[in-house]
Enzyme design. Structure first.
Site, PDB file in Angstrom:
ATOM      1  N   CYS A 156      51.526  32.504  45.565  1.00 58.95           N
ATOM      2  CA  CYS A 156      52.325  33.493  46.295  1.00 58.95           C
ATOM      3  C   CYS A 156      53.724  32.951  46.546  1.00 58.95           C
ATOM      4  CB  CYS A 156      51.645  33.855  47.602  1.00 58.95           C
ATOM      5  SG  CYS A 156      51.289  32.420  48.616  1.00 58.95           S
ATOM      6  N   GLU A 193      48.372  38.279  54.675  1.00 57.55           N
ATOM      7  CA  GLU A 193      49.396  37.526  53.956  1.00 57.55           C
ATOM      8  C   GLU A 193      49.382  38.029  52.517  1.00 57.55           C
ATOM      9  OE1 GLU A 193      51.672  35.772  55.047  1.00 57.55           O
ATOM     10  OE2 GLU A 193      50.900  35.648  57.082  1.00 57.55           O
TER      11      GLU A 193
HETATM   12  P1  NAD Z   1      43.782  41.045  45.544  1.00 52.91           P
HETATM   13  O1  NAD Z   1      44.562  41.792  46.565  1.00 52.91           O
HETATM   14  O2  NAD Z   1      43.404  41.730  44.306  1.00 52.91           O
HETATM   15  O3  NAD Z   1      42.407  40.545  46.194  1.00 52.91           O
HETATM   16  C1  NAD Z   1      42.395  39.772  47.374  1.00 52.91           C
HETATM   17  C2  NAD Z   1      41.051  39.954  48.058  1.00 52.91           C
HETATM   18  O4  NAD Z   1      40.970  41.259  48.617  1.00 52.91           O
HETATM   19  C3  NAD Z   1      39.858  39.834  47.121  1.00 52.91           C
HETATM   20  O5  NAD Z   1      38.817  39.186  47.798  1.00 52.91           O
HETATM   21  C4  NAD Z   1      39.516  41.294  46.841  1.00 52.91           C
HETATM   22  O6  NAD Z   1      38.184  41.479  46.409  1.00 52.91           O
HETATM   23  C5  NAD Z   1      39.776  41.906  48.193  1.00 52.91           C
HETATM   24  N1  NAD Z   1      40.061  43.344  48.240  1.00 52.91           N
HETATM   25  C6  NAD Z   1      40.750  44.081  47.343  1.00 52.91           C
HETATM   26  N2  NAD Z   1      40.861  45.350  47.788  1.00 52.91           N
HETATM   27  C7  NAD Z   1      40.253  45.412  48.999  1.00 52.91           C
HETATM   28  C8  NAD Z   1      40.038  46.449  49.964  1.00 52.91           C
HETATM   29  N3  NAD Z   1      40.498  47.692  49.773  1.00 52.91           N
HETATM   30  N4  NAD Z   1      39.389  46.142  51.107  1.00 52.91           N
HETATM   31  C9  NAD Z   1      38.930  44.888  51.328  1.00 52.91           C
HETATM   32  N5  NAD Z   1      39.084  43.878  50.441  1.00 52.91           N
HETATM   33  C10 NAD Z   1      39.747  44.124  49.293  1.00 52.91           C
HETATM   34  O7  NAD Z   1      44.593  39.692  45.243  1.00 52.91           O
HETATM   35  P2  NAD Z   1      44.266  38.535  44.168  1.00 52.91           P
HETATM   36  O8  NAD Z   1      44.536  39.049  42.781  1.00 52.91           O
HETATM   37  O9  NAD Z   1      42.941  37.928  44.426  1.00 52.91           O
HETATM   38  O10 NAD Z   1      45.390  37.443  44.531  1.00 52.91           O
HETATM   39  C11 NAD Z   1      46.701  37.502  44.078  1.00 52.91           C
HETATM   40  C12 NAD Z   1      47.630  38.066  45.140  1.00 52.91           C
HETATM   41  O11 NAD Z   1      47.461  37.324  46.342  1.00 52.91           O
HETATM   42  C13 NAD Z   1      49.096  37.952  44.800  1.00 52.91           C
HETATM   43  O12 NAD Z   1      49.758  39.139  45.167  1.00 52.91           O
HETATM   44  C14 NAD Z   1      49.582  36.780  45.650  1.00 52.91           C
HETATM   45  O13 NAD Z   1      50.952  36.801  45.952  1.00 52.91           O
HETATM   46  C15 NAD Z   1      48.749  36.968  46.859  1.00 52.91           C
HETATM   47  N6  NAD Z   1      48.645  35.718  47.627  1.00 52.91           N
HETATM   48  C16 NAD Z   1      49.311  35.643  48.806  1.00 52.91           C
HETATM   49  C17 NAD Z   1      49.277  34.472  49.548  1.00 52.91           C
HETATM   50  C18 NAD Z   1      49.982  34.361  50.866  1.00 52.91           C
HETATM   51  O14 NAD Z   1      49.612  33.491  51.659  1.00 52.91           O
HETATM   52  N7  NAD Z   1      50.972  35.181  51.146  1.00 52.91           N
HETATM   53  C19 NAD Z   1      48.544  33.373  49.064  1.00 52.91           C
HETATM   54  C20 NAD Z   1      47.875  33.494  47.846  1.00 52.91           C
HETATM   55  C21 NAD Z   1      47.923  34.691  47.136  1.00 52.91           C
END
Ligand code: NAD
Length: 453
Positions: A258, A224
């Protein structure tokens, strides 16, 4: 070493914790896999344990809300709401344990023919920081309910919330059933390399990388990701009400959901709505998230603050106007004023991509058709809103908006945990989460034929 700092007071280190090494992630996965055998055995025991988990969270509700405020800068009212929702999610899935897990069919000859859902094994969960309790739980609760064990890799910025969550649940769940592996992307990659099913929430870039890695191993994965959520305002809408709701959806919790509104598309004459909207945004209380009246707290870090300011400046450079906001606040913490921009070209960042902060773009449409075309004209498809009293327009919105969720006369932000949740297009990969849909993702359907011998 991870240092999670309070966004409203950056010299407050909420927690400092070592990154979990890939080898330690594998150990956690193996222990979870061993624990899964017993955990899957009794539905009644799982139901009791999830109910006890809900009680444990409820017992620590105030402490958890304060921690959410301190670690991610979520305004207190929303933090309390998140804790209450987390408790409700656990109770909801504690009961789903008893739902049917398959169907019996007529066999083609004598015997028994049935389908049955079985857990995958170890669910690897990778979560963002913005809902530091609810997102881990809306994944973990169904994963656990349907017989999987869980290893959670939280966002570094929400490490303290995740550690406390697992500590509280560890007191009531059997050992190794719910583990946390703090760390960054490398820790997440190690989890994807070991888990039997992977659920991710976060940015598009990370989500696509996680999905590719899990798919490469032939494991089920859902991701997501981000949104570029439109709110369409028709001429017959209740202008004041729509303006207040959209202001809140765009800038509440500093626009870091999000589901936050990123584009406001006004059909026809913009004048009355523009004035009401700018006034509503300027009326939002900005300040210390621990203050119960605050609606807009800080953004998560200095980079997020700088990206909002840079987006507003680049909008002006591209021929647009800043109607309000656009500046970092001169105070301790990573605050930026709620920002409304108009007049950018349609290929500007604010018109087509996600800037995760309290900033949105006002756009004009000539007709409902034009508004729906603009609303759908981005790569994302998480949620869209429409404000109107016209039933036909509401029906069209439900049919034609290319998003996983459509909200009519309601803010784009906010989610009901008992309904399927997820987006279309670049916002989502894999099956829906939450509600009854979660069972499909956390189980695998087997077909069994038993003939008499
Ligand atoms: P992010 O993508 O930077 O990190 C999310 C998670 O992924 C963290 O735990 C991070 O450490 C991990 N991660 C990053 N790169 C990775 C990789 N290559 N392999 C495995 N894990 C990895 O996102 P964020 O800054 O924590 O959150 C904000 C984003 O999340 C925004 O884009 C927002 O829209 C989205 N979001 C989406 C939803 C939804 O349900 N659609 C809900 C909340 C937030």
């Amino acid at each position: 070493m991870i240092e999670s700092r309070s966004p409203q007071q950056p010299d407050d280190v909420v927690v400092a914790v070592e990154d979990t090494s890939p080898a330690s992630v594998q150990t956690a996965v193996e222990r979870a896999r061993t624990a899964q055998q017993d955990w899957a055995r009794s539905a009644a025991a799982r139901s009791s344990a999830l109910t006890a988990a809900a009680d444990a969270l409820l017992g620590a509700a105030d402490e958890l809300a304060d921690l959410v405020v301190r670690e991610v800068g979520k305004p207190l009212g929303e933090a309390k709401g998140e804790v209450a929702r987390s408790v409700a999610i656990l109770r909801y899935y504690a009961q789903q344990v008893f739902d049917p897990v398959g169907e019996v069919h007529e066999p083609s000859s004598a015997g028994l023919l049935y389908s049955r859902r079985r857990p995958h094994g170890v669910a690897g969960l990778i979560t963002p920081w913005n809902f530091p309790l609810a997102i881990p739980l809306w994944k973990a609760a169904p994963a656990l309910a349907f017989g999987n064990t869980v290893v959670l890799k939280p966002a570094p910025e929400a490490s303290a919330c995740a550690l406390r969550l697992v500590e509280l649940l560890g007191g009531v769940l059997p050992s190794d059933v719910f583990a946390v592996v703090p760390g960054d992307a490398e820790t997440g990659q190690a989890l994807v390399a070991g888990a039997d099913v992977v659920s991710f929430t976060g940015s598009v870039a990370a989500g696509n990388a996680v999905a590719a890695a899990a798919t490469g191993r032939g494991r089920p994965v859902q991701a997501e990701m981000g949104g570029q959520n439109p709110a369409v305002v028709l001429p017959d809408a209740d202008i004041e009400r729509a303006a207040a709701m959209i202001a809140n959806a765009a800038a509440g919790f500093a626009g870091q959901k999000c589901t936050a509104t990123k584009r406001v598309i006004v059909v026809g004459d913009q004048g009355a709505f523009r004035d009401a909207f700018v006034a509503a945004v300027e009326a939002l209380p900005v300040g210390d998230p621990a203050d119960a009246s605050t609606v807009v707290g800080p953004v998560i870090d200095s980079g997020a603050r700088d990206r909002v300011v840079a987006a507003a400046r680049s909008a002006v450079d591209a021929g647009g106007r800043v109607l309000t906001g656009g500046e970092a606040l001169d105070r301790d913490g990573w605050f930026v004023s709620p920002t409304v921009v108009e007049g950018t070209p349609m290929d500007h960042l604010l018109a087509c991509d996600e800037v995760f902060g309290p900033i949105c773009l006002l756009l004009q449409a000539t007709s409902v058709d034009d508004a729906l075309r603009i609303a759908n004209g981005v790569e994302y498809g998480l949620v869209a809103g429409l404000y109107s009293r016209d039933l036909n327009a509401a029906l069209r919105a439900g049919e034609e908006l290319e998003t996983g969720l459509v909200k009519v006369n309601a803010p784009t932000s906010g989610v009901d945990f008992y309904l399927p949740f997820g987006g279309e297009k670049a916002s989502s990969l894999g099956g829906r989460e939450q509600g009854k849909a979660a069972r499909d993702f956390y189980t695998s359907l087997h077909t069994v034929t038993i003939a008499p011998s």
